[in-house]
Scaffold this active site. Sequence first.
Site, PDB file in Angstrom:
ATOM      1  N   ASP A 158      14.042  17.197  -5.376  1.00  0.00           N
ATOM      2  CA  ASP A 158      15.043  16.809  -6.365  1.00  0.00           C
ATOM      3  C   ASP A 158      15.391  15.324  -6.200  1.00  0.00           C
ATOM      4  O   ASP A 158      14.525  14.523  -5.842  1.00  0.00           O
ATOM      5  CB  ASP A 158      16.280  17.697  -6.186  1.00  0.00           C
ATOM      6  N   HIS A 190      22.660  15.338  -8.690  1.00  0.00           N
ATOM      7  CA  HIS A 190      21.913  16.506  -9.161  1.00  0.00           C
ATOM      8  C   HIS A 190      21.399  17.359  -8.007  1.00  0.00           C
ATOM      9  O   HIS A 190      21.580  18.582  -7.974  1.00  0.00           O
ATOM     10  CB  HIS A 190      20.753  16.027 -10.039  1.00  0.00           C
ATOM     11  N   SER A 345      18.392  23.524 -14.711  1.00  0.00           N
ATOM     12  CA  SER A 345      18.448  23.006 -13.341  1.00  0.00           C
ATOM     13  C   SER A 345      19.447  23.781 -12.499  1.00  0.00           C
ATOM     14  O   SER A 345      19.301  23.864 -11.277  1.00  0.00           O
ATOM     15  CB  SER A 345      18.863  21.528 -13.344  1.00  0.00           C
TER      16      SER A 345
END
Length: 518
Positions: A158, A190, A345
């Site tokens: 990621d 994220h 996600s």
Amino acid sequence: MGVFRFISISLAAVSAANAAQILSMPHAQTVPNSYIVMMKDDTSDDDFNHHQSWLQSTHTHNITRRATIQNAGMRHKYNFSKMKGYSGIFDEETIKDIAKDPKVMFVEPDTIISVHGKVEQSNVPSWGLARISNPQPGAGSYIYDSSAGEGITVYSVDTGVDVNHEDFEGRAIWGSNQVNDGDDRDGSGHGTHTSGTMVGKEFGIAKKAKLVAVKVLGNDGSGPTSGIVAGINWSVEHARQNGGTKKAVMNMSLGGSSSSALNRAAAQAVEQGMFLSVAAGNDNQDAQSSSPASEPSVCTVGSSAEDDSRSSFSNWGPAIDLFAPGSNIISARPGGGSQSMSGTSMAAPHVAGLAAYLMALEGISGGAVCDRLKELGTSSITDAGPGTPTNVLINNGGAKGGKPNPNPAPSPSPSPSQPSEPQQPTPSQPGQPGEPFPGEPQQPTPSQPGQPGEPFPGEPFPGEPFPGEPFPGESAPAPAPQHPHTPYPGGDNFDFDGFWKKYFGGEHWRKMFSSFWN
């Protein structure tokens, strides 16, 4: 002379006829002059080494003659399972020469991959944990077995992870930075958010699993396919040398245009025994057109909302294996605290976390995990989308599984060759995938960007505030309601130095890490 010329022309014609395909990516955002080269499965190590030596000579000759590209040459080398290949920046003539090698399978332009999440302002409570452990929506508690993923390692491929966040309780480490930006942190938020859902004490599903941060996307949430393939390669090698690939989970909350190279790398990781959870994408379109979601051997995850409908943004289609909560999910943010995000996600790490949970509870691994998740899930998703073969929402079956595992695996037993106490570590270069975790605390040493991260240090990594900046085109999120964190005895006023010395010094440290990686 005429005969020699005839033979030369014939050989050239044969070479051209057997040349590898140079794939076209007309709808993708490509990295200028950057390519991924994949070798055929039967390429030996000697063949691969010979090809690299030839490439160096050919590339140097072409660049010297034309001098058209700056900073050109090989960047990443891939070599795991059956997959051998590399990426780099090359001019057009060099690429044509590469394609003529009979050992080359294909050449693919390097494309940009992005995260599949977006920041949203929201004050709703986190609901995903409760939903995956109850048969109906609206429940307020998360029911789970106390094994909680213990003994399983999750790789977060990621934007990086704030490994010092209190929700990880010291179970997260920095692994590798394939972005090569010199910034070993999560500058976007994220990766920290998805990791919190997987293994966080408060926000997570597998609350006792370990986590390794593998940074393949920059702080803007995007990065080249070549770096992501390198991150997969690194993760497989690290898992193989630290507990085994059959005790490893990889989460990929990212995607882009269809890529043969990326799908091939993902498939090889699964073949090695890892479980891969992949986000389907947020374009409300057929996921079959994106990678790695279109790779059949991974577990591709669509997003659901609180009412068990498919999230309006979620991709759909034949590639979808499962659905998981993905709308308005609260999880960890860099620097401490929490924030809400939505996207596939956020759905994929629910599957990755539940996979780690079941792997510890039932002893299953690899592709069997996705099948087990389908078996335990509930057929409750409405409007799954055109051509979507499933409406299954993941569920842990109520702590113990609820439904018996038809093929239970035997409980793993320690290898007789393993010592009961860890050996004293010997000096080694930081950042090697096989580097053992130390038996005694030690100060971390700097590592080069893009190399596997350091072992757990005896002292915490020095922390600093993380910006938690929004994704491009989004406004900054309003802070989500803060949840009370009590990661250590004493709350905000406890003596950290005394606590660290008491619990992480001397023999206690040795015993803890003896069981941690075995």
